[in-house]
Design an enzyme around this catalytic site. Structure first.
Site, PDB file in Angstrom:
ATOM      1  N   TYR A 131     -14.631 -10.176  51.413  1.00  0.00           N
ATOM      2  CA  TYR A 131     -15.756  -9.369  50.950  1.00  0.00           C
ATOM      3  C   TYR A 131     -15.306  -7.914  50.834  1.00  0.00           C
ATOM      4  CZ  TYR A 131     -18.627 -13.361  52.430  1.00  0.00           C
ATOM      5  OH  TYR A 131     -19.171 -14.610  52.592  1.00  0.00           O
ATOM      6  N   HIS A 177     -25.417 -10.324  49.078  1.00  0.00           N
ATOM      7  CA  HIS A 177     -25.593  -9.170  49.954  1.00  0.00           C
ATOM      8  C   HIS A 177     -25.945  -7.963  49.080  1.00  0.00           C
ATOM      9  CE1 HIS A 177     -22.510 -11.211  52.891  1.00  0.00           C
ATOM     10  NE2 HIS A 177     -23.713 -11.777  52.934  1.00  0.00           N
ATOM     11  N   ASN A 215     -21.903  -6.555  58.399  1.00  0.00           N
ATOM     12  CA  ASN A 215     -22.961  -7.446  57.935  1.00  0.00           C
ATOM     13  C   ASN A 215     -24.216  -6.642  57.615  1.00  0.00           C
ATOM     14  OD1 ASN A 215     -25.526  -9.145  58.953  1.00  0.00           O
ATOM     15  ND2 ASN A 215     -24.078 -10.451  57.889  1.00  0.00           N
TER      16      ASN A 215
END
Length: 574
Positions: A425, A507, A555
């Site tokens: 990511y 996300h 996160n």
């Protein structure tokens, strides 16, 4: 299985502290949400739109300050604590739903009916809790650069420390989600962590050494507790709901905010085939929009706030006859600055890896596993599907001199029974952006892809892939499935289309960017100011991931909670 370690002991203590705040769903009476009630003519000091992590935190902190607060969620209840009813067959006659059991979280990819929002072209949760009801529960502290590189003054790392501490005092997180303190089927973690160690990477505790995110790895951390999902739904909402000055409704979709010029007087709500207006307290009332990166943008557009081309599209839709007149439109760059973590999936296989059929656990679980979970909240089903770990980090600096931070997440799934998928990511430091718009059926559309439209972002991704291949090169018996051993990292990355279908991490952030540069002014890019108030309005705020100026490597859940904690302080001080 691992034996109990000092981290398991600490995790158990953290769990006990969480349970002292709110007992797990199975052991607490139901507190069902109220259905939408359009005949209710009360006024509210604050109306909070959306029950994701931002909305839940805001509702709790605003009601804690003594204000009369109404929280609105357009979807149904989710977890058993709040009267949710969606269950796997083996959960019948329990107070648990599909959302409570960590091992069932991946079922969203097989069956999302009644859960996913139908008015977005990407996956998002339209249930109580939003994303924190349907995701994998991954959760760890932000790196200092997440704030320092992406956020404006007042929101830097030093400014955010108190907010972050509040979040992790409330929700410490755990590496050991099973109530018995064991990790189940850790073979994949063991193989990869040993390989990373051989490659020179270092083991850390991600919530203690959160500033050490370069060539490091850790056990995966979750916001679960006592073998259940827990998280914001079992903390922030529990304390808010105990107050007489708080109420929340499910099945209450907000169409638009009602305003005259800069002043918002209420929200128009749709539920049960009807619509009506819920008003804020005259003169002092406020509206907080926390409907997520897609939902918050859509509400602003339908309220006459956004770029003229998008507002004209809304005007040509079924909203046309009721939309606020064009002379009261507020021209702001709502929908620009769209971003998502760039996802790049690698796949390896190793004979030591043990796969578990989490999808099969929905209707035909291994009886010993389902009984272990039901009787003691332990076992593989207390762990998030599809068995995550390790998580690891790298920092790459391409030719433009800007550090790109990478988070990697390993999970046991892939094309072989012994496969692990390693997802890279790209977060902090990335400069690529896209755009969100809406069509005349009022469905939000990713009209410009945000993935790797900058050459240095792509170069960093390629280097990050190569760094991992080098790190794992000493693992005996490791087979590279994607990319193959003969394929270069450059060719592999170039073979993956840069679109949501191939790169999506879900996300999403950024459509209502926060900043000091008022977006109504030429060259301005911000939709909300440094207090999260929408430019051109007196009492309308946005608090969720849509206000993030740039992406983060941590996160998103933890960062959203911290942003909401900070926003509550700023808003209450106005």
């Amino acid at each position: 299985m691992h034996s109990l370690s000092k981290w398991a002991v600490l995790s158990a203590l953290a769990t006990w502290l969480q349970l002292s705040i709110a007992a797990p769903a199975e052991h607490q009476p139901r507190a069902a949400a109220a259905s939408c009630n359009l005949s209710n003519k009360e006024t509210w000091d604050y109306i909070v739109v959306g029950s994701g992590p931002g909305g839940l935190t805001m509702a709790d902190r605003l009601s804690e300050a003594g204000h009369k607060v109404l929280l609105l969620e357009k979807g149904p209840p989710s977890t058993g604590r709040w009267g949710g009813t969606m269950k796997a067959p083996w959960l019948q006659n329990t107070n648990l739903t599909r959302f409570d059991v960590p091992g069932l979280c991946n079922q969203i990819w097989a069956d999302r009916n009644g859960i996913a929002c139908t008015d977005y072209d990407q996956l998002a949760g339209c249930v109580l809790g939003g994303g924190v009801a349907i995701n994998s529960g991954l959760y760890w502290k932000p790196h200092p650069d997440d704030w320092n590189m992406s956020f404006p003054p007042g929101w830097k790392d030093d400014d955010m420390k108190t907010a972050v501490d509040k979040v992790f005092t409330r929700l410490p997180g755990t590496m050991y989600p099973s109530r018995d303190g064991k990790l189940y089927l850790p073979q994949g973690y063991n193989m990869l962590s040993a390989g990373l160690t051989q490659g020179g990477w270092k083991s850390i505790d991600a919530n203690v050494q959160n500033d050490q995110r370069n060539r490091t790895f850790s056990h995966t951390i979750y916001y679960f507790a006592d073998g259940e999902r827990h998280g914001p739904l079992a903390t922030y909402l529990v304390t808010a709901n105990a107050r007489k000055n708080f109420a929340f409704w499910t099945g209450a979709g907000v169409k638009r905010v009602v305003r005259t010029g800069s002043k918002v007087t209420g929200v128009e709500v749709e539920c049960g085939g009807s619509s009506g207006v819920i008003n804020v307290t005259p003169n002092t009332g406020r509206v907080i929009v926390s409907a997520g990166t897609f939902g918050s943008a859509k509400i602003l557009w339908r309220s006459g706030i956004g770029p003229t081309d998008v507002l004209n599209t809304v005007k040509s839709s079924s909203d046309g006859s009721s939309m606020i007149s064009s002379d009261q439109w507020i021209n702001l760059p709502v929908g620009y600055n769209l971003y998502d973590h760039v996802g790049t999936d690698l796949e390896v296989a190793h004979s030591s890896v043990v796969n578990y059929d989490f999808y099969g656990a929905w209707s035909r679980p291994i009886q010993s596993d389902s009984q272990l979970y039901l009787n003691s909240r332990s076992g593989i089903l207390a762990q998030s599907a599809p068995n995550f770990g390790p998580m690891f980090w790298d920092i790459v600096t391409p030719a433009d001199g800007i550090n790109r931070h990478f988070h990697w997440q390993a999970r046991v799934e892939g094309s072989r029974s012994t496969s692990m998928t390693l997802t890279q990511y790209l977060g902090t430091g990335s400069v690529s952006r896209g755009r969100l718009t809406i069509n005349n059926q009022l469905k939000t559309i990713v009209s410009q892809s945000p993935y790797l439209n900058d050459a240095n972002d792509k170069a960093a991704v390629i280097q990050g892939v190569q760094n991992l291949r080098d790190a794992l090169s000493k693992v005996s018996g490791l087979t590279w499935v994607r990319p193959t051993a003969s394929q270069t990292s450059t060719a592999f990355v170039n073979s993956i289309p840069s679109n949501p279908g191939s790169r999506n991490s879900n996300h999403w952030i950024g459509t209502n960017r926060m900043g000091a540069d008022d977006g109504r002014v030429s060259g301005g890019k911000a939709v909300v100011d440094l207090n999260t108030k929408v430019y051109g309005t007196d009492n309308l705020f946005v608090v969720d991931a849509s206000i993030f100026p740039g992406h983060i490597t941590s996160n998103p859940t933890a960062a959203i909670l911290a942003v909401a904690e900070q926003a509550a302080i700023k808003i209450l001080a106005l």
